[in-house]
Design an enzyme around this catalytic site. Sequence first.
Site, mmCIF file in Angstrom:
data_model
loop_
_atom_site.group_PDB
_atom_site.id
_atom_site.type_symbol
_atom_site.label_atom_id
_atom_site.label_comp_id
_atom_site.label_asym_id
_atom_site.label_seq_id
_atom_site.Cartn_x
_atom_site.Cartn_y
_atom_site.Cartn_z
ATOM 1 C CG ASP A 125 -2.049 0.964 1.146
ATOM 2 O OD1 ASP A 125 -2.318 1.473 0.033
ATOM 3 O OD2 ASP A 125 -2.673 1.240 2.184
ATOM 4 C CG HIS A 141 -0.003 1.700 -9.328
ATOM 5 N ND1 HIS A 141 -0.252 1.412 -8.014
ATOM 6 C CD2 HIS A 141 -1.111 2.354 -9.783
ATOM 7 C CE1 HIS A 141 -1.457 1.866 -7.684
ATOM 8 N NE2 HIS A 141 -1.986 2.453 -8.737
ATOM 9 C CG LEU A 171 9.769 -17.259 -2.913
ATOM 10 C CD1 LEU A 171 9.316 -17.341 -1.451
ATOM 11 C CD2 LEU A 171 10.337 -15.868 -3.184
HETATM 12 C C1 FPP Z 1 -1.923 0.147 -3.417
HETATM 13 O O1 FPP Z 1 -1.497 1.479 -3.467
HETATM 14 C C2 FPP Z 1 -1.320 -0.680 -4.471
HETATM 15 C C3 FPP Z 1 -2.004 -1.237 -5.506
HETATM 16 C C4 FPP Z 1 -3.456 -1.065 -5.677
HETATM 17 C C5 FPP Z 1 -1.358 -2.035 -6.566
HETATM 18 C C6 FPP Z 1 -0.092 -2.757 -6.251
HETATM 19 C C7 FPP Z 1 0.668 -2.961 -7.514
HETATM 20 C C8 FPP Z 1 2.001 -2.930 -7.658
HETATM 21 C C9 FPP Z 1 2.918 -2.806 -6.545
HETATM 22 C C10 FPP Z 1 2.647 -2.989 -9.016
HETATM 23 C C11 FPP Z 1 2.616 -4.232 -9.762
HETATM 24 C C12 FPP Z 1 2.755 -5.470 -8.970
HETATM 25 C C13 FPP Z 1 3.024 -6.646 -9.516
HETATM 26 C C14 FPP Z 1 3.066 -7.870 -8.669
HETATM 27 C C15 FPP Z 1 3.278 -6.809 -10.938
HETATM 28 P P1 FPP Z 1 -2.568 2.659 -3.501
HETATM 29 O O2 FPP Z 1 -2.724 3.081 -4.919
HETATM 30 O O3 FPP Z 1 -3.835 2.234 -2.836
HETATM 31 O O4 FPP Z 1 -1.843 3.765 -2.667
HETATM 32 P P2 FPP Z 1 -2.521 4.927 -1.785
HETATM 33 O O5 FPP Z 1 -3.218 4.236 -0.638
HETATM 34 O O6 FPP Z 1 -1.355 5.753 -1.343
HETATM 35 O O7 FPP Z 1 -3.458 5.680 -2.677
#
Ligand code: FPP
Length: 252
Positions: free
Chosen positions: A30, A47, A141
């Site tokens: 997050d 992201h 893993l």
């Molecule tokens: C939450 O941050 C994160 C996500 C919704 C997506 C996670 C994706 C990645 C880390 C990239 C790709 C991953 C893989 C495995 C290929 P948020 O957008 O909710 O952050 P915020 O709470 O600060 O708004």
Amino acid sequence: MSGEKSGVTAALETVLQEGEVPAHVAVIMDGNGRWARRRGLPRWEGHRAGMTAVRETIEGAVEAGVAHLTLYAFSDENWFRPSMEVEALMTLLQEYVRSQREALVGHGVRVTVFGDRLRLPEEARQAISELEASTEGGTVLEVHLAISYGSRAELAGVARTLAQRCLEGELAPEEIDAELFAAELLTRDWPDPDLLVRTSGEQRISNFLLWQLAYAELFVTDVLWPDFTRGHFFGALVDYRRRERRFGLVKT
Ligand code: FPP
């Protein structure tokens, strides 16, 4: 050797020396949006930067000897984000598969994906299947990516399956217990997580593995996901060492 580097090495040594490494670590990644906003960048840049943290965490898990790593990459609720962000996440997923496949195979990582993949665009589905096939032989893993996943939907699915089996006379309702229930979960082939790590300071489960996290230790860090390194991951493992896991039992 830099201070950061030696700190990381020391944390890894502590993890390795002191024995008990959690067999299964689950991570709620997050803070990508906040990371981007603080830099005046669009959310998708957060992201994208988060992909580096994914690599760091996987390599850290390999180094520490963790057997299972589950990453919450895209939730059921994420479908309701602006379409541009959803598209960017799907594109990143494909980019991740293309750019990381060789390294994952090299590290002996096996990747499996769980969630409602039928909702994904065809290209993303294909990329995922290819990644699963090419890492099938990995034994070091297991990385489980939760994509288009929601725990309540998973639990409702189990209830539906068991109800159907009862209707077909294969099962009596009184035979349903926790073990039988767990055998229908999407995660039935892996042990439950021992440790849940959540970044960006939020103290929530967010519809992630509600059944499976029943006895997991929780570790919340203020670090935003794109800034999360293997050093932070080792820090969580060291902290886990200090926990006394009781599984609801009385201390003897
Ligand atoms: C939450 O941050 C994160 C996500 C919704 C997506 C996670 C994706 C990645 C880390 C990239 C790709 C991953 C893989 C495995 C290929 P948020 O957008 O909710 O952050 P915020 O709470 O600060 O708004």
